[in-house]
Write a protein that holds these residues in place. Sequence first.
Motif, PDB file in Angstrom:
ATOM      1  N   GLY A  79      52.101 -13.223  -8.845  1.00  0.00           N
ATOM      2  CA  GLY A  79      52.259 -11.806  -8.545  1.00  0.00           C
ATOM      3  C   GLY A  79      52.259 -10.922  -9.776  1.00  0.00           C
ATOM      4  N   ARG A  80      52.752 -11.435 -10.913  1.00  0.00           N
ATOM      5  CA  ARG A  80      52.763 -10.638 -12.145  1.00  0.00           C
ATOM      6  C   ARG A  80      51.356 -10.395 -12.675  1.00  0.00           C
ATOM      7  NH1 ARG A  80      57.358 -13.881 -13.506  1.00  0.00           N
ATOM      8  NH2 ARG A  80      56.007 -15.284 -14.699  1.00  0.00           N
ATOM      9  N   ASN A  81      50.422 -11.282 -12.328  1.00  0.00           N
ATOM     10  CA  ASN A  81      49.038 -11.166 -12.802  1.00  0.00           C
ATOM     11  C   ASN A  81      48.104 -11.060 -11.600  1.00  0.00           C
ATOM     12  OD1 ASN A  81      49.556 -12.003 -15.847  1.00  0.00           O
ATOM     13  ND2 ASN A  81      50.639 -13.472 -14.566  1.00  0.00           N
ATOM     14  N   SER A  82      48.397 -10.113 -10.733  1.00  0.00           N
ATOM     15  CA  SER A  82      47.758 -10.087  -9.415  1.00  0.00           C
ATOM     16  C   SER A  82      46.259  -9.823  -9.486  1.00  0.00           C
ATOM     17  CB  SER A  82      48.437  -9.030  -8.537  1.00  0.00           C
ATOM     18  OG  SER A  82      48.362  -7.758  -9.156  1.00  0.00           O
ATOM     19  N   LEU A  83      45.800  -8.947 -10.373  1.00  0.00           N
ATOM     20  CA  LEU A  83      44.368  -8.614 -10.393  1.00  0.00           C
ATOM     21  C   LEU A  83      43.536  -9.819 -10.821  1.00  0.00           C
ATOM     22  CD1 LEU A  83      42.093  -6.599 -10.103  1.00  0.00           C
ATOM     23  CD2 LEU A  83      42.516  -5.850 -12.453  1.00  0.00           C
ATOM     24  N   ASN A  84      43.912 -10.469 -11.906  1.00  0.00           N
ATOM     25  CA  ASN A  84      43.154 -11.641 -12.371  1.00  0.00           C
ATOM     26  C   ASN A  84      43.201 -12.765 -11.339  1.00  0.00           C
ATOM     27  OD1 ASN A  84      42.761 -10.188 -14.708  1.00  0.00           O
ATOM     28  ND2 ASN A  84      44.347 -11.246 -15.849  1.00  0.00           N
ATOM     29  N   VAL A  85      44.370 -12.969 -10.742  1.00  0.00           N
ATOM     30  CA  VAL A  85      44.508 -14.040  -9.752  1.00  0.00           C
ATOM     31  C   VAL A  85      43.707 -13.720  -8.494  1.00  0.00           C
ATOM     32  CG1 VAL A  85      46.167 -15.249  -8.291  1.00  0.00           C
ATOM     33  CG2 VAL A  85      46.731 -14.770 -10.664  1.00  0.00           C
ATOM     34  N   PHE A  86      43.699 -12.453  -8.083  1.00  0.00           N
ATOM     35  CA  PHE A  86      42.943 -12.094  -6.884  1.00  0.00           C
ATOM     36  C   PHE A  86      41.446 -12.306  -7.099  1.00  0.00           C
ATOM     37  CE2 PHE A  86      40.650  -9.191  -4.126  1.00  0.00           C
ATOM     38  CZ  PHE A  86      41.250  -9.412  -2.905  1.00  0.00           C
ATOM     39  N   CYS A  87      40.929 -11.927  -8.267  1.00  0.00           N
ATOM     40  CA  CYS A  87      39.502 -12.141  -8.545  1.00  0.00           C
ATOM     41  C   CYS A  87      39.170 -13.630  -8.521  1.00  0.00           C
ATOM     42  CB  CYS A  87      39.153 -11.527  -9.900  1.00  0.00           C
ATOM     43  SG  CYS A  87      39.288  -9.730  -9.967  1.00  0.00           S
ATOM     44  N   ALA A  88      40.033 -14.448  -9.146  1.00  0.00           N
ATOM     45  CA  ALA A  88      39.794 -15.885  -9.130  1.00  0.00           C
ATOM     46  C   ALA A  88      39.890 -16.447  -7.715  1.00  0.00           C
ATOM     47  CB  ALA A  88      40.798 -16.586 -10.049  1.00  0.00           C
ATOM     48  N   ALA A  89      40.865 -15.972  -6.927  1.00  0.00           N
ATOM     49  CA  ALA A  89      41.035 -16.474  -5.566  1.00  0.00           C
ATOM     50  C   ALA A  89      39.834 -16.114  -4.691  1.00  0.00           C
ATOM     51  CB  ALA A  89      42.320 -15.914  -4.965  1.00  0.00           C
ATOM     52  N   SER A  90      39.264 -14.942  -4.873  1.00  0.00           N
ATOM     53  CA  SER A  90      38.102 -14.552  -4.071  1.00  0.00           C
ATOM     54  C   SER A  90      36.910 -15.468  -4.343  1.00  0.00           C
ATOM     55  CB  SER A  90      37.725 -13.096  -4.379  1.00  0.00           C
ATOM     56  OG  SER A  90      38.793 -12.217  -4.059  1.00  0.00           O
ATOM     57  N   LEU A  91      36.662 -15.750  -5.622  1.00  0.00           N
ATOM     58  CA  LEU A  91      35.543 -16.640  -5.954  1.00  0.00           C
ATOM     59  C   LEU A  91      35.836 -18.071  -5.524  1.00  0.00           C
ATOM     60  CD1 LEU A  91      34.717 -15.214  -9.491  1.00  0.00           C
ATOM     61  CD2 LEU A  91      33.441 -14.855  -7.373  1.00  0.00           C
ATOM     62  N   LEU A  92      37.078 -18.516  -5.667  1.00  0.00           N
ATOM     63  CA  LEU A  92      37.425 -19.870  -5.245  1.00  0.00           C
ATOM     64  C   LEU A  92      37.313 -20.042  -3.732  1.00  0.00           C
ATOM     65  CD1 LEU A  92      40.508 -20.511  -7.556  1.00  0.00           C
ATOM     66  CD2 LEU A  92      38.325 -21.722  -7.647  1.00  0.00           C
ATOM     67  N   SER A  93      37.648 -18.996  -2.987  1.00  0.00           N
ATOM     68  CA  SER A  93      37.526 -19.092  -1.529  1.00  0.00           C
ATOM     69  C   SER A  93      36.056 -19.182  -1.113  1.00  0.00           C
ATOM     70  CB  SER A  93      38.203 -17.896  -0.870  1.00  0.00           C
ATOM     71  OG  SER A  93      37.558 -16.690  -1.235  1.00  0.00           O
ATOM     72  N   LEU A  94      35.163 -18.431  -1.788  1.00  0.00           N
ATOM     73  CA  LEU A  94      33.735 -18.551  -1.482  1.00  0.00           C
ATOM     74  C   LEU A  94      33.219 -19.940  -1.856  1.00  0.00           C
ATOM     75  CD1 LEU A  94      31.068 -17.339  -0.567  1.00  0.00           C
ATOM     76  CD2 LEU A  94      30.775 -16.413  -2.874  1.00  0.00           C
ATOM     77  N   LEU A  95      33.676 -20.470  -2.994  1.00  0.00           N
ATOM     78  CA  LEU A  95      33.291 -21.829  -3.373  1.00  0.00           C
ATOM     79  C   LEU A  95      33.823 -22.841  -2.361  1.00  0.00           C
ATOM     80  CD1 LEU A  95      31.916 -23.530  -5.576  1.00  0.00           C
ATOM     81  CD2 LEU A  95      34.128 -23.650  -6.731  1.00  0.00           C
ATOM     82  N   GLY A  96      35.019 -22.581  -1.824  1.00  0.00           N
ATOM     83  CA  GLY A  96      35.553 -23.454  -0.785  1.00  0.00           C
ATOM     84  C   GLY A  96      34.722 -23.420   0.483  1.00  0.00           C
ATOM     85  N   GLN A  97      34.197 -22.264   0.845  1.00  0.00           N
ATOM     86  CA  GLN A  97      33.306 -22.188   2.005  1.00  0.00           C
ATOM     87  C   GLN A  97      32.052 -23.038   1.795  1.00  0.00           C
ATOM     88  OE1 GLN A  97      32.440 -18.086   3.078  1.00  0.00           O
ATOM     89  NE2 GLN A  97      34.500 -17.433   2.529  1.00  0.00           N
TER      90      GLN A  97
END
Length: 436
Positions: free
Chosen positions: A301-319
Amino acid sequence: MRGPNAVDFWRGFALATIFVDHIPGIFLERYTFRHYSLSDAAELFVLLAGVALRYVCNSLAKEPPGAAVYRLAGRALTIYFAQLVITALAIALLAGAAKALEQPYILQWNNAAAVFEDPADAHIGLALLRYQLGFFDILPLYVVLMAMGPTIAIIDRYASRALLPLSFGLYLYTLATGLNLPTWPVEGEWYFSPFAWQFIFVLGFALAGPRGWSSWPPRVKKVLFWLAGAQVFLGAGLALAGVSPDPASLPSPKLFFVFDKTYLSPARLIHALALACFFVGAFKYIDRLIPRLTQYLAMLGRNSLNVFCAASLLSLLGQIVRYAFNGRIEMDVVMILVGWSSMGLVAWLSEWRKRHAVARAGRAAATRSGADSRASHSPWPWRSPWRCPAATFWRRESRRPRAAPGRRRWRGPPPPAIRRPRRSRPRRPCPMSRRR
């Protein structure tokens, strides 16, 4: 870095949940709380983003209005560039998967067909945020809300009591008229209407203010906690039972009564606020029972922007991986573990970079202060005589008082003071000391 708190913890929880929700069909996705409530992680994320905006405005309270506007506008610009970067990487991932798996229809996933069929118009739409890929539409909403940030900060500084009524009025007008931003070149509307979602953003900003949650007495907080818990369980019952109003039998305007996510209908808004209230009250118990989990999610949560960008790309890679391996459950477990571990690594690297920058700035400040102290003890008027430029020497010479005309100016050290001997005088007796 600050320690774990309720805001960072639940922000990290929302990010971890968004990562799972953005991989359709994965086994853990059916157990996320969006299936057991009327709202999901998007409402929680936007509400806590408003709380984060309040913290930024508090740090700028003593600055002039121009500095606050500059800081908040820079934050919105940073999020805009992050959206462009992750969208470009997502398009590259889809193109690479289509070529590697020899499946051209992957290019049509997540509303990406226009990029490959009409690239000129699609890239213009991406730059203008009028064209968005599926599962990559939260950051455009965040860009617009942060672009509203300077206006929110100025109204709160000079007319704080007018902020909530203005935001609520815009929310009601949006529900009554269906106000939204159009998309192009693909015809449609934004998945999240910023005119409706700004209200929960402003609510988070107001609840973190001086007259917000922290100023309420503990008894009121306790009552609200139990009421929010009852509301959460009621919403869970409605969601599990599949109860949803039929739009055909509802009066106009229908957005006031349906459970619509695009326009943040009142039912979803009330349930999201109850969920946030219940979560804030439950944080101290979770921190006491599972401190390691608290630290991990608070770091996200303290680094929400960087983590959100990584999570979005990781979720697409997971698909893509899930499609390549036919949705096997063991691959689902591996993807979840790798995804959450990668999000934690991104958060740790972000904090390490900040700590390194702070330490480097501290060392530079200590070096400058040491050099200044050595220069202050130097007998020379400058730091070192062999590094003194001619311009500085001339400036110092010109500031000295000029000698009187016709007299030679003394260039050396000042002459020692000459003490003249005092003239000895005879001591006179005091007239009052005479005997009569």
